[in-house]
Design an enzyme around this catalytic site. Structure first.
Site, PDB file in Angstrom:
ATOM      1  N   SER A  12      35.767  78.805 118.901  1.00 48.61           N
ATOM      2  CA  SER A  12      35.054  79.735 119.788  1.00 48.61           C
ATOM      3  C   SER A  12      35.316  79.386 121.255  1.00 48.61           C
ATOM      4  CB  SER A  12      33.556  79.697 119.510  1.00 48.61           C
ATOM      5  OG  SER A  12      32.899  80.405 120.536  1.00 48.61           O
ATOM      6  N   HIS A  37      38.223  82.478 118.073  1.00 48.08           N
ATOM      7  CA  HIS A  37      37.009  83.307 117.976  1.00 48.08           C
ATOM      8  C   HIS A  37      36.631  83.771 119.379  1.00 48.08           C
ATOM      9  CE1 HIS A  37      33.157  84.330 115.922  1.00 48.08           C
ATOM     10  NE2 HIS A  37      32.568  83.944 117.040  1.00 48.08           N
ATOM     11  N   ASP A  39      33.978  85.794 121.558  1.00 47.61           N
ATOM     12  CA  ASP A  39      32.597  86.279 121.560  1.00 47.61           C
ATOM     13  C   ASP A  39      32.380  87.273 122.683  1.00 47.61           C
ATOM     14  OD1 ASP A  39      31.148  84.729 119.473  1.00 47.61           O
ATOM     15  OD2 ASP A  39      31.864  83.011 120.635  1.00 47.61           O
ATOM     16  N   MET A  41      29.970  89.669 124.529  1.00 43.89           N
ATOM     17  CA  MET A  41      28.524  89.914 124.683  1.00 43.89           C
ATOM     18  C   MET A  41      28.322  90.889 125.834  1.00 43.89           C
ATOM     19  SD  MET A  41      26.995  86.073 124.435  1.00 43.89           S
ATOM     20  CE  MET A  41      27.599  84.872 123.250  1.00 43.89           C
ATOM     21  N   HIS A  70      34.223  88.728 117.668  1.00 44.66           N
ATOM     22  CA  HIS A  70      32.810  88.832 117.284  1.00 44.66           C
ATOM     23  C   HIS A  70      32.118  89.693 118.335  1.00 44.66           C
ATOM     24  CE1 HIS A  70      28.801  86.409 116.655  1.00 44.66           C
ATOM     25  NE2 HIS A  70      28.695  87.656 116.260  1.00 44.66           N
ATOM     26  N   MET A  72      29.131  91.217 119.958  1.00 47.14           N
ATOM     27  CA  MET A  72      27.670  91.169 120.088  1.00 47.14           C
ATOM     28  C   MET A  72      27.309  92.202 121.148  1.00 47.14           C
ATOM     29  SD  MET A  72      27.215  87.086 119.843  1.00 47.14           S
ATOM     30  CE  MET A  72      28.933  86.831 120.215  1.00 47.14           C
ATOM     31  N   MET A 141      25.191  84.293 110.776  1.00 43.65           N
ATOM     32  CA  MET A 141      24.898  83.541 112.001  1.00 43.65           C
ATOM     33  C   MET A 141      23.991  82.355 111.666  1.00 43.65           C
ATOM     34  SD  MET A 141      26.498  84.809 114.618  1.00 43.65           S
ATOM     35  CE  MET A 141      25.760  83.749 115.850  1.00 43.65           C
ATOM     36  N   ASP A 180      28.680  80.615 111.998  1.00 45.45           N
ATOM     37  CA  ASP A 180      28.921  80.562 113.443  1.00 45.45           C
ATOM     38  C   ASP A 180      27.649  80.086 114.135  1.00 45.45           C
ATOM     39  OD1 ASP A 180      29.738  80.995 116.048  1.00 45.45           O
ATOM     40  OD2 ASP A 180      29.722  83.199 115.904  1.00 45.45           O
TER      41      ASP A 180
HETATM   42  C1  DX5 Z   1      26.895  82.478 119.648  1.00 49.56           C
HETATM   43  C2  DX5 Z   1      28.369  82.695 119.387  1.00 49.56           C
HETATM   44  C3  DX5 Z   1      29.062  81.535 118.807  1.00 49.56           C
HETATM   45  C4  DX5 Z   1      29.032  80.308 119.690  1.00 49.56           C
HETATM   46  C5  DX5 Z   1      29.147  79.094 118.847  1.00 49.56           C
HETATM   47  O1  DX5 Z   1      26.282  83.681 119.919  1.00 49.56           O
HETATM   48  O2  DX5 Z   1      28.538  83.754 118.478  1.00 49.56           O
HETATM   49  O3  DX5 Z   1      30.395  81.858 118.472  1.00 49.56           O
HETATM   50  O4  DX5 Z   1      30.075  80.297 120.592  1.00 49.56           O
HETATM   51  O5  DX5 Z   1      29.092  78.010 119.701  1.00 49.56           O
HETATM   52  P1  DX5 Z   1      28.707  76.563 119.209  1.00 49.56           P
HETATM   53  O6  DX5 Z   1      29.766  76.139 118.240  1.00 49.56           O
HETATM   54  O7  DX5 Z   1      28.697  75.808 120.476  1.00 49.56           O
HETATM   55  O8  DX5 Z   1      27.361  76.678 118.551  1.00 49.56           O
HETATM   56 ZN    ZN Z   2      30.555  84.044 117.632  1.00 47.18          ZN
END
Ligand code: DX5
Ligand code: ZN
Length: 221
Positions: A12, A37, A39, A41, A70, A72, A141, A180
């Site tokens: 990630s 990965h 993310d 958001m 991913h 969000m 999650m 994740d």
């Molecule tokens: C959280 C993300 C994850 C996050 C995981 O909302 O979807 O992908 O980056 O990070 P760590 O491994 O630091 O928990």
């Molecule tokens: Zn994620």
């Protein structure tokens, strides 16, 4: 027949140095991660705003790695074509983020990408069962989405094992199950034993003194 799926490590980027995304992606590749990965958001579905499809496009130019996106975001249907054209290999949408989960999954597949649904910690796992015919992967999650660096919620493991059992019994034994949030070598073992095979790690990899060693350890689980 029960298939034992290969372990896949997805790094990630949320935990990396955003000023050096190209270098960080290369570092992941050298460490031997399988996927990257990404993310996305939007400040609505979750509090933070990270990055969108133009940034994915830039990263995709500098790495051959499989891009695991991913989303969000609210209304993911608007973002799917943008991310697909920017180089996503897999797009994962939250079932809590849209009224048209089936339509989104069909759209992702129409771009010939792998499709996935994600569930937040408070969403019962049974809610994904109806989508499995259109899913290559389900993301369970293991933290509340929105931030990296949180602790792995061990009570999510029952959701993982329930899903694995349901998938194996109902003709979806090819399904990938991703976890994740808070994944490190210790929690990855728990997740793997429960039936997850795709391990997302942000802080666990980027915060490690030796990323290569952590990556090798995760892959060996
Ligand atoms: C959280 C993300 C994850 C996050 C995981 O909302 O979807 O992908 O980056 O990070 P760590 O491994 O630091 O928990
Ligand atoms: Zn994620």
């Amino acid at each position: 027949m029960i298939i034992i799926k290969k372990t896949i490590v997805s790094a990630s980027l949320l935990a990396c140095d955003f000023a050096s995304l190209a270098y960080e992606s290369e570092r992941c590749a050298k460490a031997g991660v399988d996927w990257i990965h990404f993310d996305a958001m939007d400040g609505h579905f979750v509090e933070q705003i990270t990055y969108g499809s133009p940034v994915l496009k830039a990263i995709d130019k500098v790495t051959d790695k499989f891009m695991d996106v991913h989303l969000m975001v609210d209304n993911p249907e608007r973002q799917i074509p943008l991310f697909a054209r920017a180089g996503a290999d897999l797009i994962d949408i939250h079932i809590e983020s849209t009224r048209d989960v089936f339509g989104c999954l069909e759209e992702i597949r129409a771009f010939r990408l792998k499709s996935a649904v994600a569930v937040k910690p408070n969403t019962p796992i049974e809610e994904v069962y109806k989508y499995l015919p259109l899913c290559d992967m389900v993301l369970v999650m293991t933290v509340e989405p929105g931030y990296g660096g949180q602790s792995f919620m061990t009570n999510m493991l029952t959701k993982v094992s329930k899903l694995r059992e349901y998938a194996d019994k109902n003709g979806f034994s090819d399904l990938d199950i991703q976890v994740d949030g808070g994944v490190n070598v210790r929690t990855a073992r728990l997740a793997r034993n429960a039936g997850a095979n795709v391990l997302v790690a942000g802080t666990g990899l980027f915060g490690a003194a030796d990323m290569n060693a952590v990556c090798a350890a995760l892959k060996g689980i």
